[in-house]
Write an enzyme that holds these catalytic residues in place. Structure first.
Site, PDB file in Angstrom:
ATOM      1  N   SER A  25     -47.828  19.176 -34.242  1.00 18.87           N
ATOM      2  CA  SER A  25     -48.493  20.220 -33.457  1.00 18.87           C
ATOM      3  C   SER A  25     -49.895  20.401 -34.015  1.00 18.87           C
ATOM      4  CB  SER A  25     -47.705  21.538 -33.620  1.00 18.87           C
ATOM      5  OG  SER A  25     -48.448  22.635 -33.129  1.00 18.87           O
TER       6      SER A  25
ATOM      7  N   TYR B  98     -42.965  27.778 -38.624  1.00 20.56           N
ATOM      8  CA  TYR B  98     -43.383  26.682 -37.746  1.00 20.56           C
ATOM      9  C   TYR B  98     -44.540  25.905 -38.377  1.00 20.56           C
ATOM     10  CZ  TYR B  98     -44.552  24.500 -33.203  1.00 20.56           C
ATOM     11  OH  TYR B  98     -44.804  23.613 -32.177  1.00 20.56           O
TER      12      TYR B  98
HETATM   13  P1  NAD Z   1     -38.835  22.818 -25.144  1.00 19.36           P
HETATM   14  O1  NAD Z   1     -38.230  24.131 -25.544  1.00 19.36           O
HETATM   15  O2  NAD Z   1     -39.176  22.551 -23.736  1.00 19.36           O
HETATM   16  O3  NAD Z   1     -37.933  21.608 -25.640  1.00 19.36           O
HETATM   17  C1  NAD Z   1     -37.304  21.609 -26.871  1.00 19.36           C
HETATM   18  C2  NAD Z   1     -36.200  20.594 -26.820  1.00 19.36           C
HETATM   19  O4  NAD Z   1     -35.533  20.617 -28.084  1.00 19.36           O
HETATM   20  C3  NAD Z   1     -35.137  20.894 -25.756  1.00 19.36           C
HETATM   21  O5  NAD Z   1     -34.631  19.693 -25.243  1.00 19.36           O
HETATM   22  C4  NAD Z   1     -34.065  21.627 -26.561  1.00 19.36           C
HETATM   23  O6  NAD Z   1     -32.771  21.535 -25.996  1.00 19.36           O
HETATM   24  C5  NAD Z   1     -34.155  20.845 -27.857  1.00 19.36           C
HETATM   25  N1  NAD Z   1     -33.579  21.534 -28.987  1.00 19.36           N
HETATM   26  C6  NAD Z   1     -33.843  22.769 -29.463  1.00 19.36           C
HETATM   27  N2  NAD Z   1     -33.064  23.034 -30.525  1.00 19.36           N
HETATM   28  C7  NAD Z   1     -32.297  21.937 -30.721  1.00 19.36           C
HETATM   29  C8  NAD Z   1     -31.298  21.590 -31.646  1.00 19.36           C
HETATM   30  N3  NAD Z   1     -30.892  22.439 -32.620  1.00 19.36           N
HETATM   31  N4  NAD Z   1     -30.701  20.379 -31.545  1.00 19.36           N
HETATM   32  C9  NAD Z   1     -31.051  19.515 -30.565  1.00 19.36           C
HETATM   33  N5  NAD Z   1     -32.011  19.786 -29.661  1.00 19.36           N
HETATM   34  C10 NAD Z   1     -32.616  20.983 -29.734  1.00 19.36           C
HETATM   35  O7  NAD Z   1     -40.112  22.705 -26.114  1.00 19.36           O
HETATM   36  P2  NAD Z   1     -41.374  21.754 -26.095  1.00 19.36           P
HETATM   37  O8  NAD Z   1     -42.554  22.628 -25.954  1.00 19.36           O
HETATM   38  O9  NAD Z   1     -41.206  20.609 -25.192  1.00 19.36           O
HETATM   39  O10 NAD Z   1     -41.358  21.277 -27.620  1.00 19.36           O
HETATM   40  C11 NAD Z   1     -41.065  19.968 -28.004  1.00 19.36           C
HETATM   41  C12 NAD Z   1     -41.739  19.707 -29.341  1.00 19.36           C
HETATM   42  O11 NAD Z   1     -43.148  19.786 -29.175  1.00 19.36           O
HETATM   43  C13 NAD Z   1     -41.372  20.704 -30.433  1.00 19.36           C
HETATM   44  O12 NAD Z   1     -41.219  20.037 -31.657  1.00 19.36           O
HETATM   45  C14 NAD Z   1     -42.583  21.613 -30.463  1.00 19.36           C
HETATM   46  O13 NAD Z   1     -42.754  22.202 -31.727  1.00 19.36           O
HETATM   47  C15 NAD Z   1     -43.684  20.632 -30.144  1.00 19.36           C
HETATM   48  N6  NAD Z   1     -44.908  21.240 -29.651  1.00 19.36           N
HETATM   49  C16 NAD Z   1     -44.923  21.973 -28.511  1.00 19.36           C
HETATM   50  C17 NAD Z   1     -46.111  22.512 -28.066  1.00 19.36           C
HETATM   51  C18 NAD Z   1     -46.231  23.308 -26.808  1.00 19.36           C
HETATM   52  O14 NAD Z   1     -47.296  23.886 -26.560  1.00 19.36           O
HETATM   53  N7  NAD Z   1     -45.222  23.377 -25.980  1.00 19.36           N
HETATM   54  C19 NAD Z   1     -47.280  22.320 -28.812  1.00 19.36           C
HETATM   55  C20 NAD Z   1     -47.219  21.577 -29.967  1.00 19.36           C
HETATM   56  C21 NAD Z   1     -46.041  21.035 -30.374  1.00 19.36           C
END
Ligand code: NAD
Length: 255
Positions: free
Chosen positions: A139, A152
């Site tokens: 991130s 985080y």
């Molecule tokens: P999201 O909530 O849409 O997806 C998260 C995914 O992880 C889902 O499929 C969920 O079921 C799964 N998950 C959560 N806990 C779990 C567990 N204990 N075991 C197995 N699966 C699990 O979120 P996202 O925004 O797509 O995030 C995905 C990644 O991207 C994360 O690592 C997040 O930190 C990172 N990220 C997101 C953003 C953003 O702005 N959305 C920015 C930077 C980084």
């Protein structure tokens, strides 16, 4: 880009960024092991629509024994993992003195330790084939902090450290390990933060404020754009990209 014959595991790929990356890899011909909670049937169907094999495994990525079961499943169903995308992640926002200990432990387990476990378990077969791509979804918070996100930020900085170590351990091989550092992406994880900021039902304003604070482009990064970057990291052209923390963040880290 042709990934036919490759097997990709994307953790947390039932929604958001993970699903976006899984779809791009499938478009390029990779078979997919999907993982995550919620509606896995829709995710599997969307990936299979690209004519590749796709199976879902429900491992809870906070539990090392379930991660081992996931990796065994990938090995027995698909003969191992060539492309490992460590994406599963959760968020919790609170000042450090109020941060629930159980939420701290869960964030470190899912956002950081899970990548250690999948990497250590995928490495022997990658080494045997002398080919592998490990892509850790960190991130902008892996490179810069924000208040209220101690767990985080610690996990994502740690994930970049893990990325660099693994990149050095594999530097003379056909295996690369890199991190992608997204800025704001409009997924359920971020929608929750917008909801928490929404006053008098004005969610459009909450969105604008969220973007305005951090992301100079004032626009969201998309899962599709991140999928294209992941595809590039899988390509032969990216063989010398090793240990990078590659931001795609609308200018977040430029200021
Ligand atoms: P999201 O909530 O849409 O997806 C998260 C995914 O992880 C889902 O499929 C969920 O079921 C799964 N998950 C959560 N806990 C779990 C567990 N204990 N075991 C197995 N699966 C699990 O979120 P996202 O925004 O797509 O995030 C995905 C990644 O991207 C994360 O690592 C997040 O930190 C990172 N990220 C997101 C953003 C953003 O702005 N959305 C920015 C930077 C980084």
């Amino acid at each position: 880009m042709n990934l036919q014959g490759k097997v990709a595991l994307v953790t947390g790929s039932t929604s958001g960024i993970g699903l976006g990356i899984a779809l791009k890899l499938a478009e390029a011909g990779a078979d997919l092991v999907l993982n995550g909670f919620g509606d896995s049937d829709t995710a599997v169907a969307a990936v299979r629509a690209h004519g590749v094999r796709a199976e879902h495994h429900p491992a809870d990525m906070s539990k090392p024994e379930e991660i081992e079961a996931l990796m065994h499943f990938a090995a027995s169903t698909f003969a191992g993992v060539d492309i490992l995308v460590n994406n599963a992640g959760i968020q919790h926002v609170a000042p450090v003195e109020d941060f629930p200990v159980e939420r701290w432990d869960a964030i470190i387990a899912i956002n950081l330790s899970a990548a250690f476990h999948t990497t250590r378990l995928a490495m022997p077969s990658m080494r045997a084939r002398n080919w592998g791509r490990i892509i850790n979804i960190a991130s902008a918070h892996g490179l810069a902090a924000s208040a209220g996100k101690s767990a985080y930020v610690a996990a994502k900085h740690g994930l970049i450290g893990l990325t660099k170590s693994v990149a050095l351990e594999t530097a003379t091989t056909g295996i690369t390990c890199n991190a992608i550092c997204p800025g704001w992406v409009l997924t359920p994880l971020v929608q929750k933060q917008i909801d928490d900021r929404t006053v008098d039902g004005d969610s459009a304003r909450a969105r604008e404020e969220l973007l305005g604070e951090k992301q100079p482009s004032l626009d969201f990064v998309t899962p599709e754009q991140l999928g294209e970057l992941a595809l590039f990291l899988c390509s032969d052209a990216a063989i010398q990209v090793r240990g990078a923390a590659w931001n795609m963040d609308g200018g977040w880290l430029a200021r």
